[in-house]
Scaffold this motif. Structure first.
Motif, mmCIF file in Angstrom:
data_model
loop_
_atom_site.group_PDB
_atom_site.id
_atom_site.type_symbol
_atom_site.label_atom_id
_atom_site.label_comp_id
_atom_site.label_asym_id
_atom_site.label_seq_id
_atom_site.Cartn_x
_atom_site.Cartn_y
_atom_site.Cartn_z
ATOM 1 N N PRO A 138 19.273 -0.698 4.903
ATOM 2 C CA PRO A 138 19.728 -0.063 6.143
ATOM 3 C C PRO A 138 20.650 -0.973 6.930
ATOM 4 O O PRO A 138 20.530 -2.196 6.873
ATOM 5 C CB PRO A 138 18.426 0.219 6.897
ATOM 6 N N ILE A 139 21.599 -0.357 7.659
ATOM 7 C CA ILE A 139 22.622 -1.139 8.357
ATOM 8 C C ILE A 139 22.501 -1.018 9.866
ATOM 9 O O ILE A 139 23.385 -1.446 10.602
ATOM 10 C CB ILE A 139 24.040 -0.714 7.918
ATOM 11 N N ASN A 140 21.401 -0.446 10.347
ATOM 12 C CA ASN A 140 21.185 -0.409 11.802
ATOM 13 C C ASN A 140 19.679 -0.400 12.065
ATOM 14 O O ASN A 140 18.882 -0.115 11.169
ATOM 15 C CB ASN A 140 21.878 0.813 12.424
ATOM 16 N N PRO A 141 19.282 -0.732 13.321
ATOM 17 C CA PRO A 141 17.842 -0.817 13.621
ATOM 18 C C PRO A 141 17.099 0.502 13.402
ATOM 19 O O PRO A 141 15.937 0.492 12.999
ATOM 20 C CB PRO A 141 17.821 -1.235 15.100
ATOM 21 N N TYR A 142 17.756 1.633 13.636
ATOM 22 C CA TYR A 142 17.094 2.909 13.373
ATOM 23 C C TYR A 142 16.679 2.995 11.898
ATOM 24 O O TYR A 142 15.517 3.257 11.573
ATOM 25 C CB TYR A 142 18.014 4.089 13.738
ATOM 26 N N GLY A 143 17.632 2.754 11.003
ATOM 27 C CA GLY A 143 17.340 2.808 9.569
ATOM 28 C C GLY A 143 16.294 1.781 9.166
ATOM 29 O O GLY A 143 15.408 2.058 8.352
ATOM 30 N N ARG A 144 16.386 0.597 9.770
ATOM 31 C CA ARG A 144 15.391 -0.439 9.458
ATOM 32 C C ARG A 144 14.004 -0.016 9.936
ATOM 33 O O ARG A 144 13.000 -0.262 9.261
ATOM 34 C CB ARG A 144 15.793 -1.779 10.073
ATOM 35 N N SER A 145 13.932 0.650 11.097
ATOM 36 C CA SER A 145 12.615 1.066 11.598
ATOM 37 C C SER A 145 11.975 2.060 10.630
ATOM 38 O O SER A 145 10.762 2.023 10.404
ATOM 39 C CB SER A 145 12.732 1.658 13.015
ATOM 40 N N LYS A 146 12.775 2.920 10.038
ATOM 41 C CA LYS A 146 12.242 3.905 9.077
ATOM 42 C C LYS A 146 11.792 3.212 7.788
ATOM 43 O O LYS A 146 10.752 3.561 7.220
ATOM 44 C CB LYS A 146 13.309 4.965 8.778
ATOM 45 N N LEU A 147 12.576 2.236 7.326
ATOM 46 C CA LEU A 147 12.199 1.502 6.113
ATOM 47 C C LEU A 147 10.918 0.700 6.342
ATOM 48 O O LEU A 147 10.031 0.648 5.478
ATOM 49 C CB LEU A 147 13.347 0.584 5.680
ATOM 50 N N MET A 148 10.815 0.074 7.519
ATOM 51 C CA MET A 148 9.604 -0.714 7.815
ATOM 52 C C MET A 148 8.366 0.168 7.769
ATOM 53 O O MET A 148 7.305 -0.256 7.292
ATOM 54 C CB MET A 148 9.727 -1.369 9.187
ATOM 55 N N VAL A 149 8.479 1.388 8.256
ATOM 56 C CA VAL A 149 7.319 2.285 8.211
ATOM 57 C C VAL A 149 6.975 2.633 6.762
ATOM 58 O O VAL A 149 5.800 2.653 6.386
ATOM 59 C CB VAL A 149 7.555 3.553 9.049
ATOM 60 N N GLU A 150 7.983 2.872 5.929
ATOM 61 C CA GLU A 150 7.692 3.132 4.510
ATOM 62 C C GLU A 150 6.904 1.961 3.923
ATOM 63 O O GLU A 150 5.959 2.147 3.140
ATOM 64 C CB GLU A 150 8.986 3.338 3.717
ATOM 65 N N GLN A 151 7.299 0.741 4.301
ATOM 66 C CA GLN A 151 6.615 -0.441 3.770
ATOM 67 C C GLN A 151 5.188 -0.546 4.305
ATOM 68 O O GLN A 151 4.254 -0.887 3.566
ATOM 69 C CB GLN A 151 7.443 -1.689 4.093
ATOM 70 N N MET A 152 4.999 -0.210 5.582
ATOM 71 C CA MET A 152 3.644 -0.211 6.141
ATOM 72 C C MET A 152 2.771 0.814 5.421
ATOM 73 O O MET A 152 1.598 0.563 5.151
ATOM 74 C CB MET A 152 3.677 0.125 7.644
ATOM 75 N N LEU A 153 3.346 1.957 5.119
ATOM 76 C CA LEU A 153 2.582 3.006 4.435
ATOM 77 C C LEU A 153 2.085 2.506 3.082
ATOM 78 O O LEU A 153 0.922 2.727 2.718
ATOM 79 C CB LEU A 153 3.455 4.250 4.252
ATOM 80 N N ALA A 154 2.956 1.830 2.356
ATOM 81 C CA ALA A 154 2.555 1.312 1.045
ATOM 82 C C ALA A 154 1.392 0.325 1.196
ATOM 83 O O ALA A 154 0.430 0.339 0.412
ATOM 84 C CB ALA A 154 3.740 0.651 0.352
ATOM 85 N N ASP A 155 1.444 -0.523 2.225
ATOM 86 C CA ASP A 155 0.377 -1.509 2.443
ATOM 87 C C ASP A 155 -0.927 -0.840 2.878
ATOM 88 O O ASP A 155 -2.007 -1.213 2.414
ATOM 89 C CB ASP A 155 0.825 -2.531 3.491
ATOM 90 N N PHE A 156 -0.826 0.148 3.772
ATOM 91 C CA PHE A 156 -2.036 0.852 4.214
ATOM 92 C C PHE A 156 -2.630 1.659 3.068
ATOM 93 O O PHE A 156 -3.851 1.831 2.994
ATOM 94 C CB PHE A 156 -1.732 1.758 5.421
#
Ligand code: UDP
Length: 326
Positions: A138-156
């Motif tokens: 992702p190239i902006n904080p919005y896109g990064r915020s969505k990717l971070m949530v995908e990563q949190m989901l995988a961990d949870f």
């Protein structure tokens, strides 16, 4: 009674359409929305519980009252430009807020989430069309915020067994005027409603953001997917998770790209009016072309978009727009 689904952001554009799809599938949507961007009038298929995803006490109370068996998580801020100017707001709401929601799910034993992700997680893609295996940069904080949530989901999921589906929307478009639902953002930044405003003289002109892209007509190409089709994908994703299907991510698009000029032409056809146009500079962070390969959603979710023609999608948006401004 019917199975209950907590729908965060259920008063918003895509969330409200998803509530309608849930109701049609015999499920009861419990809308959880702070009404910062959502609309009370868009909540009609179940109760509205006002609240913030970052408010753990309120979340716990609503979950204990309604006992949902799954969460559809739409609630998020979604203005790319604002996310660049004020990243804290985006990480606080989209990332920290979702963390609070996930902890509430974990502690209250809610086993499944379908999450609104975005093609913005891909950034500028290395190859087209975009598959789920395309690297996410992702190239902006919005896109990064969505990717971070995908990563949190995988961990949870690994740690607590929460099943998840991330649906990566391409450009949500259109409306369901028959259901009294459509796009209504303040401020409006999306192309199709802006072009409709210009067609009806509600704004002077629409600005084309960049005419020197390496595309057929020099303007950006996007994959516009009907909001009712997006809604349908959520019901299918929930059913798959409930049936023991594994977690994962799916692109939702039509596999077809349309330029900004093509969108303007389609609005002119749908409304029978000429759209005043101004050619402007590129908008920062706009990739030239974003088109989905949604084969995986087709094969694993059994999702087939009903709307494949841009003209039909824009007709639904125009009908809603006309009704809203009648
Ligand atoms: N766009 C434009 N003029 C506008 C708004 C958008 O030319 O006033 C272009 C934008 O550069 C992009 C496309 O229309 O290529 C779709 O933009 P939108 O904001 O609707 O969705 P995005 O692709 O940013 O999610």
């Amino acid at each position: 009674g019917s199975a209950r689904v907590l729908v965060t952001g259920g008063a918003g554009y895509i969330g409200s359409h998803a509530c309608r799809a849930l109701a049609e599938a015999g499920l009861l949507p419990i809308v959880y929305d702070n009404l910062v961007f959502g609309h009370e009038w868009a909540v009609k298929w179940g109760p509205l519980e006002r609240g913030d995803i970052g408010d753990r006490d309120r979340l716990d109370a609503v979950i204990r009252q309604h006992r949902p068996e799954a969460v559809l998580h739409f609630a998020a801020f979604a203005y790319v430009g604002e996310s660049v100017a004020d990243p804290g707001r985006y990480y606080r709401n989209n990332v920290a807020g979702t963390l609070t929601l996930l902890e509430a799910m974990r502690d209250n034993g809610i086993p499944r989430m379908v999450f609104s992700s975005s093609c913005a997680t891909y950034g500028i893609p290395r190859s087209l069309p975009i598959t789920e295996a395309t690297p996410q940069n992702p190239i902006n904080p919005y896109g990064r915020s969505k990717l971070m949530v995908e990563q949190m989901l995988a961990d949870f999921s690994r740690a607590h067994g929460i099943g998840w589906t991330a649906l990566r929307y391409f450009n949500a478009a259109g409306a369901c005027p028959q259901a009294g639902l459509g796009e209504c953002h303040t401020p409006e930044t999306h192309l199709i409603p802006l072009v409709l405003d210009a067609a009806r003289g509600l704004r002077e002109a629409v600005t084309i953001c960049g005419t020197d892209y390496d595309t057929e007509d020099g303007t950006c190409v996007r994959d516009y997917v009907h909001v009712g089709d997006l809604a349908e994908a959520h019901v299918k994703a929930l059913a798959r998770l409930a049936g023991g299907g594994g977690s994962g991510a799916y692109n939702l698009g039509t596999n077809r790209g349309h330029s900004v000029r093509a969108v303007i032409a389609a609005v002119e056809t749908a409304t029978g009016r000429k759209v005043p146009v101004v050619e402007g500079p590129r908008r920062e962070g706009d990739p030239a072309v974003l088109v989905a390969d949604a084969t995986r959603a087709r094969t694993e979710l059994g999702w087939t978009p009903r709307f494949t023609e841009l003209a039909r999608i824009i007709e639904t948006a125009a009908e809603w727009h006309a009704r809203m401004h009648a």
